[in-house]
Design a protein around this motif. Structure first.
Motif, PDB file in Angstrom:
ATOM      1  N   GLN A   1      59.555  11.671 127.217  1.00  0.00           N
ATOM      2  CA  GLN A   1      58.636  12.578 126.585  1.00  0.00           C
ATOM      3  C   GLN A   1      57.276  12.311 127.187  1.00  0.00           C
ATOM      4  O   GLN A   1      56.888  11.159 127.340  1.00  0.00           O
ATOM      5  CB  GLN A   1      58.603  12.240 125.104  1.00  0.00           C
ATOM      6  CG  GLN A   1      58.588  13.429 124.214  1.00  0.00           C
ATOM      7  CD  GLN A   1      58.398  12.977 122.791  1.00  0.00           C
ATOM      8  OE1 GLN A   1      58.712  11.844 122.429  1.00  0.00           O
ATOM      9  NE2 GLN A   1      57.862  13.854 121.986  1.00  0.00           N
TER      10      GLN A   1
ATOM     11  N   VAL B   1      51.322  16.603 127.348  1.00  0.00           N
ATOM     12  CA  VAL B   1      51.203  17.863 128.074  1.00  0.00           C
ATOM     13  C   VAL B   1      49.739  18.161 128.396  1.00  0.00           C
ATOM     14  O   VAL B   1      48.909  18.233 127.504  1.00  0.00           O
ATOM     15  CB  VAL B   1      51.790  19.023 127.235  1.00  0.00           C
ATOM     16  CG1 VAL B   1      51.738  20.308 128.051  1.00  0.00           C
ATOM     17  CG2 VAL B   1      53.208  18.695 126.816  1.00  0.00           C
TER      18      VAL B   1
ATOM     19  N   ASP C   1      48.058  21.045 129.471  1.00  0.00           N
ATOM     20  CA  ASP C   1      48.421  22.427 129.763  1.00  0.00           C
ATOM     21  C   ASP C   1      47.278  23.277 130.291  1.00  0.00           C
ATOM     22  O   ASP C   1      47.472  24.418 130.634  1.00  0.00           O
ATOM     23  CB  ASP C   1      49.113  23.084 128.556  1.00  0.00           C
ATOM     24  CG  ASP C   1      48.271  22.959 127.305  1.00  0.00           C
ATOM     25  OD1 ASP C   1      47.131  22.444 127.415  1.00  0.00           O
ATOM     26  OD2 ASP C   1      48.754  23.356 126.233  1.00  0.00           O
TER      27      ASP C   1
ATOM     28  N   THR D   1      52.398  16.920 135.070  1.00  0.00           N
ATOM     29  CA  THR D   1      51.769  16.628 133.790  1.00  0.00           C
ATOM     30  C   THR D   1      51.794  17.834 132.862  1.00  0.00           C
ATOM     31  O   THR D   1      51.425  17.733 131.704  1.00  0.00           O
ATOM     32  CB  THR D   1      50.303  16.201 133.980  1.00  0.00           C
ATOM     33  OG1 THR D   1      49.644  17.204 134.762  1.00  0.00           O
ATOM     34  CG2 THR D   1      50.206  14.875 134.689  1.00  0.00           C
ATOM     35  N   GLY D   2      52.243  18.965 133.381  1.00  0.00           N
ATOM     36  CA  GLY D   2      52.224  20.167 132.561  1.00  0.00           C
ATOM     37  C   GLY D   2      53.524  20.411 131.825  1.00  0.00           C
ATOM     38  O   GLY D   2      53.602  21.248 130.942  1.00  0.00           O
ATOM     39  N   ARG D   3      54.567  19.662 132.204  1.00  0.00           N
ATOM     40  CA  ARG D   3      55.866  20.084 131.690  1.00  0.00           C
ATOM     41  C   ARG D   3      56.436  19.199 130.586  1.00  0.00           C
ATOM     42  O   ARG D   3      57.601  19.293 130.241  1.00  0.00           O
ATOM     43  CB  ARG D   3      56.860  20.204 132.839  1.00  0.00           C
ATOM     44  CG  ARG D   3      57.084  18.921 133.603  1.00  0.00           C
ATOM     45  CD  ARG D   3      58.230  19.104 134.602  1.00  0.00           C
ATOM     46  NE  ARG D   3      57.863  20.043 135.657  1.00  0.00           N
ATOM     47  CZ  ARG D   3      57.894  19.743 136.956  1.00  0.00           C
ATOM     48  NH1 ARG D   3      58.284  18.555 137.361  1.00  0.00           N
ATOM     49  NH2 ARG D   3      57.548  20.638 137.858  1.00  0.00           N
ATOM     50  N   GLY D   4      55.608  18.334 130.032  1.00  0.00           N
ATOM     51  CA  GLY D   4      56.062  17.621 128.851  1.00  0.00           C
ATOM     52  C   GLY D   4      56.947  16.422 129.103  1.00  0.00           C
ATOM     53  O   GLY D   4      57.603  15.928 128.203  1.00  0.00           O
ATOM     54  N   ARG D   5      56.975  15.947 130.335  1.00  0.00           N
ATOM     55  CA  ARG D   5      57.645  14.677 130.557  1.00  0.00           C
ATOM     56  C   ARG D   5      56.670  13.718 131.218  1.00  0.00           C
ATOM     57  O   ARG D   5      55.697  14.141 131.838  1.00  0.00           O
ATOM     58  CB  ARG D   5      58.882  14.855 131.426  1.00  0.00           C
ATOM     59  CG  ARG D   5      58.580  15.364 132.826  1.00  0.00           C
ATOM     60  CD  ARG D   5      59.849  15.246 133.644  1.00  0.00           C
ATOM     61  NE  ARG D   5      59.810  16.002 134.879  1.00  0.00           N
ATOM     62  CZ  ARG D   5      59.328  15.542 136.025  1.00  0.00           C
ATOM     63  NH1 ARG D   5      58.773  14.355 136.092  1.00  0.00           N
ATOM     64  NH2 ARG D   5      59.380  16.280 137.106  1.00  0.00           N
TER      65      ARG D   5
ATOM     66  N   ASN E   1      41.971  17.797 128.821  1.00  0.00           N
ATOM     67  CA  ASN E   1      43.014  18.046 127.828  1.00  0.00           C
ATOM     68  C   ASN E   1      42.891  17.135 126.615  1.00  0.00           C
ATOM     69  O   ASN E   1      43.826  16.976 125.842  1.00  0.00           O
ATOM     70  CB  ASN E   1      44.392  17.912 128.471  1.00  0.00           C
ATOM     71  CG  ASN E   1      44.737  19.133 129.318  1.00  0.00           C
ATOM     72  OD1 ASN E   1      45.250  20.116 128.821  1.00  0.00           O
ATOM     73  ND2 ASN E   1      44.407  19.074 130.600  1.00  0.00           N
TER      74      ASN E   1
END
Ligand code: ADP
Ligand code: MG
Length: 731
Positions: A279, A282, A284, A317-321, A349
């Motif tokens: 996990q 994010v 985003d 870093t944008g994809r939630g892992r 962020n």
């Protein structure tokens, strides 16, 4: 939301239980009654005492361990030579000859047993210095023997010292028709009748007990066909007792492939495991800070490589892992600005970021660079090192925990030990060498969601090595230098040419340039280093007297503030010459310094030389690196200097370094269990490694859980191996 993040050791984070988990866990599920798990003492001919020795000396605990104790070469006993064919070039020979005569000659140390034998073509002398009485009993004049050993010439006569001999019986007329394995052993084992020969016997006993089902195939049939790989059962038998050299080579090739393939598979599994289950925070948006900085304060255009790497990180870093990325780039390729931009991304962020470096000098320099870059932006950047004063430190820790500080620059040790962040989102680890798989896996715990991690290497690691040792990481490369760099001209000069070198330095200083003079660090003796450096300093001073010239000196014994002051004077061009030990090695950036003199350069390793040279050639001026050495050079030192003179490319140098030193010696990988191959070498078997890697990747992509009939052998094998490998021990 208060999200206290403490940086601390951990095992692999946030991985859900899965098949892969099962593979990597410690407990073996190989049925303990499997024949290869049998304790070695149960093998016929071993017993408890020899078993103890085998365990202690060779790490052979089970039948399986013995099976994987491979011979390091084979003696070719497939042919019988004629005595007349022996020349001074001949190495090992095997002859069939009749014993004519033997006697003991000489006394004391010269006492020896000498025998004459002959075949149809000539005479040969055999000599023994040891075991004389025992050998003597065995010999019988007029008998035919098969004699094997290393031929040597003594007073123009051929002889063999301590030959192996056996009676020549009718069925042995053509010699032994096999290649006899020679096994690694130790003096202790030899003394207890466990020399190479006896180990061969034990292996023979073992192989005779095994059946094909005990060594099931673990590679898909299509793969074996594609690479023409021997099946597993035969490979294990033939690596020990081949009929021909070709058979042996094929067996080795097969087992090397297997070794590399399985290792690559494990790495790739870990990586995809992380991708699927970890996990991550994010990021985003690209926010105001990033954009403002990019539009208004960027001191230069990014290179295409820098842009690409930032994109890769953005995607991560944008994809939630969680990102776990290795960034490789040659010295001077511009890693710092990449770090700054992605830290801004984190701050945009709503997270904190930190950058860690190994030395205080480097950390201070980063702090200076980053503060200057971000000067016009509304961001709070703090510096934390071992020498930060208590009160200041307390204040910083408080502000970090409360979230006022957005970017922290500090030394590894300090950050790892004591710091609590409010919400750490991005960790950049700069100039990191020593970073094994295990350490990485242990990096962060406690956080509900771990920060993203970017590791920036100090000098490039060869691709093959990175693939193997860091195969579980994502990987980016800065393979382009910023524009306008002129390659550094590197030359080798001997001590005898010193005054000419000094004249050259003077001329460069006249032109307004600055100069580094580096002395080696002999790690064993701090005192010697210091004396060495002081002597050097005095010598430099005689060539460059004040007040015309000013010299800075930096070394490990100075207190932090003095180091800083001396560095600062050099950075600000108050001094023209910087005399230092290798503390200056990593990361330091003074673009006006255009000459680097490395004293006793033969004492440095390749990557260190390259790293040092990277301190010059950073500005617009033509730069030079002068490698000083004494008159006598060893082969390796000569080769290192030759390579340095011939190329500026860090990736090429890394490859050469790997060839010269072998993978075990390359920094950062020594502790990596991933490199402990029994047979394969990542230097010599590069092609095989590439093949194994691409096969592993494509199989995992198509069938990640190995459910197809084709891939079932892999699954079964991995399950049977659980906990048996270096990986099992590491994690
Ligand atoms: P390293 O990768 O060795 O850490 P640095 O980040 O210290 O390299 O960068 C080396 C030098 O190159 C610095 O002076 C930096 O300002 C400059 N630099 C970095 N990127 C660029 C670029 N795209 N264009 C021009 N100069 C750059
Ligand atoms: Mg750097």
């Amino acid at each position: 939301m208060l999200n206290h993040v403490q940086l601390r050791s951990t095992t692999f984070n946030h991985v859900q239980p899965s098949l892969i988990r099962l593979f990597l866990s410690k407990k073996s599920i190989r049925p303990s009654n499997h024949i290869l798990s049998s304790p070695i003492e149960y093998l016929k001919g071993v017993g408890p005492q020899r078993a103890e020795l085998l365990k202690k000396e060779l790490n052979i605990f089970t039948f399986g361990d013995l099976l994987e104790h491979f011979p390091y070469r084979h003696i070719d006993k497939t042919r019988v030579d004629s005595i007349s064919s022996i020349t001074p070039q001949t190495e090992f020979i095997q002859v069939a000859a009749v014993l004519l005569h033997f006697e003991i000659v000489g006394v004391k140390a010269g006492r020896r047993l000498v025998a004459q034998v002959k075949d149809k073509t000539g005479f040969l002398e055999l000599t023994w210095f040891q075991g004389i009485s025992w050998i003597q009993k065995m010999l019988e004049t007029g008998q035919s023997y098969l004699i094997y050993g290393r031929a040597s010439f003594y007073q123009n006569k051929v002889q063999i010292i301590h030959p192996e001999m056996e009676l020549l019986t009718a069925d042995r007329q053509d010699g032994k028709n096999f290649l006899e394995p020679v096994y690694p052993t130790t003096e202790k084992l030899k003394a207890r009748s466990l020399g190479g020969r006896q180990i061969a016997k034990l292996t023979q006993v073992l192989l005779a007990m095994l059946q094909e089902k005990d060594l099931p195939e673990n590679l898909p049939a299509s793969l074996r066909k594609q690479f023409k790989l021997t099946d597993r059962w035969n490979a294990f038998r033939q690596i020990h007792f081949p009929q021909t050299n070709a058979e042996y080579d094929a067996a080795v090739n097969r087992l090397k492939f297997e070794e590399l393939f399985i290792a690559q598979l494990r790495m790739a599994m870990l990586r995809s495991e992380r991708h699927r289950f970890s996990q991550g925070l994010v990021f985003d948006k690209v926010g105001d800070l990033f954009n403002t900085f990019f539009k208004e304060h960027m001191p230069f255009e990014l290179t295409n490589a820098q842009k690409r790497v930032i994109k890769e990180i953005r995607a991560d870093t944008g994809r939630g892992r969680q990102m776990n990325r290795l960034l490789q780039g040659d010295v001077g390729s511009g890693k710092t600005i990449v770090a700054v931009l992605i830290m801004l991304l984190a701050v945009d962020n709503g997270f904190q970021a930190c950058i860690m470096a190994p030395t205080e000098i480097l950390v201070r320099q980063h702090y200076a660079t980053i503060s200057a870059l971000l000067e016009k932006m509304n961001i709070s950047v703090a510096l934390l090192t071992g020498s930060t004063k208590a009160a200041q430190r307390k204040k910083i820790l408080k502000e970090l925990a409360e979230g006022q500080i957005q970017i922290l620059v500090g030394t590894h040790a300090v950050i790892e030990e004591t710091v609590q962040f409010k919400n750490l989102g991005m960790v950049v680890i700069d100039e990191q060498h020593r970073f094994g798989v295990a350490q990485r896996a242990r990096l962060w715990q406690k956080a509900t969601i771990p920060p993203h991690i970017l590791v920036m290497t100090a000098t490039p690691i060869p691709r093959t090595l990175a693939m193997t040792a860091y195969g579980d990481l994502d990987y980016s490369v800065l393979d382009e230098l910023p524009p306008g760099r002129q390659p550094v001209t590197t030359v080798h000069r001997y001590e005898s040419q010193r005054s000419r070198v000094m004249d050259f330095l003077k001329a460069e200083i006249e032109k307004g340039r600055q100069v580094y003079i580096i002395f080696p660090l002999i790690e064993e003796s701090d005192k010697l280093d210091y004396e060495n450096l002081m002597q050097g300093y005095e010598q430099v001073k005689t060539y460059f007297p004040e007040p015309r010239y000013w010299i800075s000196m930096v070394h490990g014994r100075q207190p932090g503030d003095q180091k800083d002051l001396n560095m600062k004077r050099f950075v600000e061009h108050d001094t023209q010459i910087m005399v230092s030990t290798t503390v200056i090695e990593v990361g330091v950036n003074v673009p006006n310094a255009s000459v680097m003199v490395i004293e006793s350069s033969e004492k440095f390793g390749l990557s260190q030389l390259h790293q040092l040279r990277g301190r010059v050639g950073r500005g617009a001026e033509k730069s030079y690196c002068i490698l000083m050495s004494g008159p006598k050079l060893g082969n390796d030192a000569r080769e290192r200097i030759r390579i340095m003179v011939s190329t500026n490319n860090g990736f090429d140098i890394a490859e050469k370094d790997l060839e010269l030193r072998g993978p075990g010696e390359i920094e950062g990988t020594r502790q990596s269990g991933a490199l402990n191959f029994k047979l394969a070498s990542i230097v010599q078997d590069r092609q095989l490694l590439e093949a194994a890697r691409s096969c592993a990747a494509s199989i995992l992509e198509g069938d990640p859980e190995f459910n197809s009939a084709e891939n079932l052998p892999i699954k079964n094998f991995l399950l049977s191996q659980k906990g048996k490998t270096a990986w099992g021990r590491i994690s």
